[in-house]
Write a protein that holds these residues in place. Structure first.
Motif, PDB file in Angstrom:
ATOM      1  N   THR A   1       1.062  -8.324   4.342  1.00 58.73           N
ATOM      2  CA  THR A   1       0.786  -9.058   3.097  1.00 58.73           C
ATOM      3  C   THR A   1       0.166 -10.420   3.397  1.00 58.73           C
ATOM      4  O   THR A   1      -0.730 -10.878   2.674  1.00 58.73           O
ATOM      5  CB  THR A   1       2.083  -9.205   2.266  1.00 58.73           C
ATOM      6  OG1 THR A   1       2.604  -7.894   2.038  1.00 58.73           O
ATOM      7  CG2 THR A   1       1.829  -9.884   0.930  1.00 58.73           C
TER       8      THR A   1
ATOM      9  N   ASP B   1      -1.779  -4.171  -2.162  1.00 59.55           N
ATOM     10  CA  ASP B   1      -0.588  -4.327  -1.331  1.00 59.55           C
ATOM     11  C   ASP B   1       0.496  -3.362  -1.807  1.00 59.55           C
ATOM     12  O   ASP B   1       0.942  -3.450  -2.959  1.00 59.55           O
ATOM     13  CB  ASP B   1      -0.103  -5.788  -1.427  1.00 59.55           C
ATOM     14  CG  ASP B   1       0.875  -6.137  -0.316  1.00 59.55           C
ATOM     15  OD1 ASP B   1       0.887  -5.417   0.706  1.00 59.55           O
ATOM     16  OD2 ASP B   1       1.610  -7.129  -0.463  1.00 59.55           O
ATOM     17  N   GLU B   2       0.893  -2.453  -0.918  1.00 61.73           N
ATOM     18  CA  GLU B   2       2.003  -1.517  -1.212  1.00 61.73           C
ATOM     19  C   GLU B   2       1.789  -0.720  -2.488  1.00 61.73           C
ATOM     20  O   GLU B   2       2.726  -0.533  -3.259  1.00 61.73           O
ATOM     21  CB  GLU B   2       3.309  -2.299  -1.367  1.00 61.73           C
ATOM     22  CG  GLU B   2       3.881  -2.790  -0.072  1.00 61.73           C
ATOM     23  CD  GLU B   2       5.180  -3.536  -0.311  1.00 61.73           C
ATOM     24  OE1 GLU B   2       6.040  -3.019  -1.028  1.00 61.73           O
ATOM     25  OE2 GLU B   2       5.293  -4.657   0.213  1.00 61.73           O
TER      26      GLU B   2
HETATM   27 MG   LIG Z   1       4.274  -6.924   2.434  1.00 59.10          MG
END
Ligand SMILES: [Mg+2]
Ligand SMILES: Nc1ncnc2c1ncn2[C@@H]1O[C@H](COP(=O)(O)OP(=O)(O)OP(=O)(O)O)[C@@H](O)[C@H]1O
Length: 387
Positions: free
Chosen positions: A52, A331-332
């Motif tokens: 991240t 992200d994710e």
């Molecule tokens: Mg992360």
């Protein structure tokens, strides 16, 4: 059936994206450098590996405070006294672009950053919007439809930067005029011309902001209402004081009404300390077409899917722009998708020819992208492998 968030013009667009990124004293990265090609990037590694943080660094390639909206003092590597810095080389149709941004070494406690584009220091980070456009989706955005309107305005304004590089400056000028008017009213400004001048800036910038937002909302709605595939269709509306006026009246009448409101609400605004009219109060409404519900009433999964629809529709619109390099940061996101939506997302990214950056802890979820994307494995803020 229509293609998944893709239109034909994309095939004519050259391959563009990040070719090199270097970080210095940036969060967990003391000194980090990575060379890439323009294919999408899949970044995997255990929790805390630095995935991240690396995406966040890329989010500083557009105006603003990055996707975590962190204080700059929190970004500086803990224990270090050095200012953090990000340096990125991007490939475009021409000679490429170099962007450097970070804390000013001469003023390391400052909460503003300095930015260089091709080695030249720029006056304002608003200039970044002319070179790069980014759309991102992060776990923090999960509550976008549930929280206050400010988050949704910010989300929309970021999308607008991608289509209209002047928007960031417009917002800065509007916010500056808002602060200035508030101060003048508090101080009991004796010069009516000064106050009128500030209010005129609010009228001009306020209407321009609203028009720019409405244009992008219209473009996104056109994509999202005709889309057919595994992501939900959506209708977007922007509601607010000026939006209503622009819908019903001529531009001259809208300007007049705004001016009149400002002139007559001075006393009330002096007491309340704020202006209760204008684009800083607008809200983006999203309707889940299939059910006719506002997004805020949808289930958690439906809200996530709606956001993904909007983000991919934006990516589609940005992918055909030839002036700014588009990037997609996710992200994710993939871990929460079922197999059909995962495949549809990968397919759309590859067809859009946009450099998407995808993160996750499990590399097996990305196996369909093998060969079409670069796979980075990170651990302890180090690059373990790149294939
Ligand atoms: Mg992360
Ligand atoms: N200013 C800082 N200085 C040093 N380390 C920091 C700083 N800010 C964050 N970190 C650390 O950076 C590490 C990596 O964080 P990051 O959020 O990038 O992990 P991640 O790979 O995304 O993990 P996850 O899979 O859990 O999301 C964390 O251990 C975090 O504590």
């Amino acid at each position: 059936m229509r293609c998944l968030f893709v239109n034909q013009e994309v095939s004519e667009v050259p391959l563009r994206g990040v070719e090199r990124i270097s970080l210095s004293h940036y969060r967990c990265y003391e000194s980090f450098s990575l060379s890439l090609d323009t294919r999408p990037v899949v970044m995997t590694g255990p929790n805390g590996a630095g995935k991240t943080n690396l995406l966040e660094a890329l989010s500083f390639l557009i105006p603003g405070r990055g996707f975590r909206r962190a204080r700059f003092s929190d970004i500086r590597q803990q224990g270090s006294v050095e200012p953090w810095a990000i340096s990125v080389s991007l490939k475009d149709e021409g000679e490429g672009i170099r962007i450097g941004t970070g804390l000013d070494p001469d003023n390391p406690e400052s909460e503003s950053r300095i930015t260089r584009i091709n080695g030249e220091k720029v006056k304002s980070q608003s200039a970044l919007a002319e070179w790069v456009s980014i759309v991102w989706l992060t776990p923090q955005m999960d509550r976008l439809f549930l929280e206050g309107s400010q988050g949704r305005r910010r989300f929309l304004d970021r999308l607008v930067y991608g289509f209209d590089a002047a928007h960031a400056q417009r917002l800065n000028r509007y916010e500056k005029a808002l602060r200035e008017r508030s101060l003048l009213l508090r101080q009991g400004c004796a010069d009516p011309y000064w106050l009128e001048g500030v209010e005129e800036a609010l009228v001009n910038e306020g209407i321009a902001i609203t028009e720019a937002r409405l244009k992008v909302v219209g473009q996104l709605t056109a994509v999202l209402t005709t889309y057919e595939g595994p992501f939900p269709q959506a209708d977007l509306f922007l509601r607010g004081d000026l939006e209503k006026q622009l819908d019903e009246k001529s531009m001259t009448d809208v300007e007049k009404a705004f001016r009149r409101h400002l002139a007559t609400s001075r006393e009330q605004d002096r007491l309340s300390g704020r202006l209760s009219y204008g684009p800083h109060r607008s809200d983006l409404h999203v309707i889940f077409t299939e059910k006719g519900h506002e997004a805020g009433l949808c289930s958690t999964g439906e809200q996530k899917a709606l956001l993904l629809s909007i983000v991919m529709a934006s990516a589609q619109l940005l992918a055909v722009r030839t002036d700014a390099i588009p990037l997609l940061l996710m992200d994710e996101v993939v871990a929460h998708l079922d197999e059909i939506r995962r495949s549809a997302l990968f397919d759309a990214i590859l067809k859009l020819k946009i450099q998407a950056w995808l993160t996750g802890t499990d590399p097996s979820l990305f196996k369909e992208m093998q060969g079409d994307a670069q796979f980075l494995s990170l651990e302890g803020a180090r690059l373990v492998s790149i294939t």
